[in-house]
Design a protein around this motif. Structure first.
Motif: not given
Length: 180
Positions: A176-178, A168-170, A122-123, A160-161
């Motif tokens: 959404x990113x992946x 709180x919604x990290x 992922x990184x 990564x994202x």
């Protein structure tokens, strides 16, 4: 106590440890990795440096290792997410203590390689492995047992994202990113 230390540790130091765990496996993929090389790659991952040839070779080797481990679990009829929820004692295919121990070792090794490899991938920009990290976090949430794998999954997804750990919604941002 330990959990706080893992969350506070510099990410490049955690990644260096992860890369060292793969030294023997990477050597088997014709990718020798020294401790200094592991530290250099970890630092580059944290800085989000564009991948160079060595990092591209690392990406290919890690993908192969994760896919091999997925195949080990697949031979037992398990996806990675299902394996994390499955107790070895309930799995078929073992009759003796030796069989049980061999199955348990194969399952644990595959899970660890997938979890650790996915964090590194992922990184390296391989978004598709984010679902594996989400499975690690889901297991931790379901069991209430946040371990080093969960901390690494969390930190890798956040880094990564670009999701802010304080939000709180990290997790939704990371998903959404992946999922792109």
């Amino acid at each position: 106590q330990r959990l706080a230390a893992w969350r506070a540790a510099p990410l490049d130091e955690l990644l260096t440890v992860l890369l060292r765990q793969f030294k023997r496996l990477l050597l088997g993929k014709d990718l020798p990795l020294s401790d200094a090389g592991a530290a250099q790659i970890a630092a580059a991952l944290v800085r989000h440096d564009p991948p160079d040839e060595r990092m591209e070779r690392l990406r290919a080797a890690l993908i192969a290792l994760v896919e091999e481990s997925e195949a080990v679990l697949g031979a037992q009829g398990l996806s990675f997410a299902a394996a994390l929820k499955t107790d070895v004692a309930g799995m078929p295919g073992w009759e003796s203590t030796a069989d049980f121990l061999a199955l348990a070792e194969d399952k644990a090794n595959a899970e660890l390689r997938i979890s650790t490899g996915s964090a590194l991938l992922v990184l390296l920009g391989e978004r598709r492995f984010g679902a594996h990290l989400a499975a690690v976090l889901d297991r931790a949430a379901a069991t209430g047992q946040y371990d080093l794998d969960a901390v690494i999954a969390e930190r890798a997804l956040q880094s990564a994202s670009g999701a802010n750990p304080a939000d709180k919604d990290w997790r939704a941002q990371a998903e959404a990113w992946y999922s792109m």
